[in-house]
Design a protein around this motif. Structure first.
Motif, PDB file in Angstrom:
ATOM      1  N   UNK A  18      41.936  35.919  48.883  1.00  0.00           N
ATOM      2  CA  UNK A  18      41.697  35.437  47.524  1.00  0.00           C
ATOM      3  C   UNK A  18      40.242  35.676  47.121  1.00  0.00           C
ATOM      4  N   UNK A  19      39.329  35.335  48.015  1.00  0.00           N
ATOM      5  CA  UNK A  19      37.897  35.470  47.706  1.00  0.00           C
ATOM      6  C   UNK A  19      37.497  36.935  47.511  1.00  0.00           C
ATOM      7  N   UNK A  20      38.076  37.827  48.301  1.00  0.00           N
ATOM      8  CA  UNK A  20      37.817  39.255  48.123  1.00  0.00           C
ATOM      9  C   UNK A  20      38.330  39.716  46.759  1.00  0.00           C
ATOM     10  N   UNK A  21      39.531  39.278  46.402  1.00  0.00           N
ATOM     11  CA  UNK A  21      40.099  39.644  45.101  1.00  0.00           C
ATOM     12  C   UNK A  21      39.228  39.113  43.967  1.00  0.00           C
ATOM     13  N   UNK A  22      38.765  37.874  44.090  1.00  0.00           N
ATOM     14  CA  UNK A  22      37.908  37.275  43.065  1.00  0.00           C
ATOM     15  C   UNK A  22      36.630  38.085  42.912  1.00  0.00           C
ATOM     16  N   UNK A  23      36.009  38.418  44.019  1.00  0.00           N
ATOM     17  CA  UNK A  23      34.760  39.196  43.983  1.00  0.00           C
ATOM     18  C   UNK A  23      34.985  40.562  43.332  1.00  0.00           C
ATOM     19  N   UNK A  24      36.070  41.221  43.696  1.00  0.00           N
ATOM     20  CA  UNK A  24      36.335  42.546  43.144  1.00  0.00           C
ATOM     21  C   UNK A  24      36.701  42.476  41.667  1.00  0.00           C
ATOM     22  N   UNK A  42      45.062  43.827  50.599  1.00  0.00           N
ATOM     23  CA  UNK A  42      46.231  43.800  51.474  1.00  0.00           C
ATOM     24  C   UNK A  42      47.419  43.065  50.885  1.00  0.00           C
ATOM     25  N   UNK A  43      47.491  43.052  49.543  1.00  0.00           N
ATOM     26  CA  UNK A  43      48.620  42.395  48.870  1.00  0.00           C
ATOM     27  C   UNK A  43      49.199  43.332  47.829  1.00  0.00           C
ATOM     28  N   UNK A  44      50.346  42.949  47.298  1.00  0.00           N
ATOM     29  CA  UNK A  44      50.985  43.707  46.233  1.00  0.00           C
ATOM     30  C   UNK A  44      50.328  43.365  44.892  1.00  0.00           C
ATOM     31  N   UNK A  45      50.401  44.267  43.955  1.00  0.00           N
ATOM     32  CA  UNK A  45      49.822  44.053  42.624  1.00  0.00           C
ATOM     33  C   UNK A  45      50.405  42.810  41.970  1.00  0.00           C
ATOM     34  N   UNK A  46      51.692  42.584  42.170  1.00  0.00           N
ATOM     35  CA  UNK A  46      52.354  41.404  41.583  1.00  0.00           C
ATOM     36  C   UNK A  46      51.769  40.106  42.146  1.00  0.00           C
ATOM     37  N   UNK A  47      51.415  40.130  43.430  1.00  0.00           N
ATOM     38  CA  UNK A  47      50.786  38.962  44.047  1.00  0.00           C
ATOM     39  C   UNK A  47      49.448  38.681  43.400  1.00  0.00           C
ATOM     40  N   UNK A  48      48.696  39.740  43.142  1.00  0.00           N
ATOM     41  CA  UNK A  48      47.398  39.578  42.485  1.00  0.00           C
ATOM     42  C   UNK A  48      47.568  38.952  41.104  1.00  0.00           C
ATOM     43  N   UNK A  49      48.540  39.396  40.345  1.00  0.00           N
ATOM     44  CA  UNK A  49      48.806  38.803  39.031  1.00  0.00           C
ATOM     45  C   UNK A  49      49.238  37.335  39.166  1.00  0.00           C
ATOM     46  N   UNK A  50      50.012  37.030  40.211  1.00  0.00           N
ATOM     47  CA  UNK A  50      50.445  35.652  40.432  1.00  0.00           C
ATOM     48  C   UNK A  50      49.247  34.762  40.783  1.00  0.00           C
ATOM     49  N   UNK A  51      48.333  35.300  41.602  1.00  0.00           N
ATOM     50  CA  UNK A  51      47.119  34.551  41.933  1.00  0.00           C
ATOM     51  C   UNK A  51      46.315  34.236  40.682  1.00  0.00           C
ATOM     52  N   UNK A  52      46.282  35.163  39.733  1.00  0.00           N
ATOM     53  CA  UNK A  52      45.506  34.951  38.508  1.00  0.00           C
ATOM     54  C   UNK A  52      46.042  33.775  37.695  1.00  0.00           C
ATOM     55  N   UNK A  53      47.243  33.329  37.978  1.00  0.00           N
ATOM     56  CA  UNK A  53      47.832  32.185  37.269  1.00  0.00           C
ATOM     57  C   UNK A  53      47.463  30.849  37.914  1.00  0.00           C
ATOM     58  N   UNK A  54      46.843  30.911  39.092  1.00  0.00           N
ATOM     59  CA  UNK A  54      46.453  29.682  39.785  1.00  0.00           C
ATOM     60  C   UNK A  54      45.172  29.104  39.185  1.00  0.00           C
TER      61      UNK A  54
END
Length: 100
Positions: A18-24, A42-54
């Motif tokens: 999560x922290x790597x995704x946030x930084x990027x 190391x995740x799917x694009x859909x997972x990244x979009x789902x994380x953005x909803x948190x």
């Protein structure tokens, strides 16, 4: 039948992915795509979009993004300050910094 409220499953706290995704995402360049960021995390694009909803993900993203923008503004102000100096003032500052 009585309406039963569903118990929400507790979300795990933000981890290193999560922290790597946030930084990027905060430093996202023109050529970075969500697919590239997801792949590096190391995740799917859909997972990244789902994380953005948190909510916790977005709060951390906003904090990192504000810090990044503040750093850019400080560097920009510093560069503008140097542009306003005369050649003698620049030489003196360089001496003070041990550059010459």
């Amino acid at each position: 039948m009585a309406n039963k409220k569903r118990k929400r499953r507790a979300r795990p706290p933000l981890d290193e992915r999560h922290r790597l995704a946030i930084e990027m995402l905060a430093r996202k360049g023109v050529h970075d795509t969500m697919d590239e960021i997801a792949s590096l995390c190391g995740v799917d694009r859909r997972t990244l979009y789902r994380w953005r909803q948190r909510e916790d993900f977005n709060k951390e993203y906003e904090k990192v993004h504000r810090g990044f923008i503040s750093a850019i503004r400080r560097r920009h102000r510093s560069a503008v300050d140097w542009l306003a100096l005369s050649a003698d003032e620049i030489t003196e500052r360089c001496r003070m910094l041990g550059l010459i």
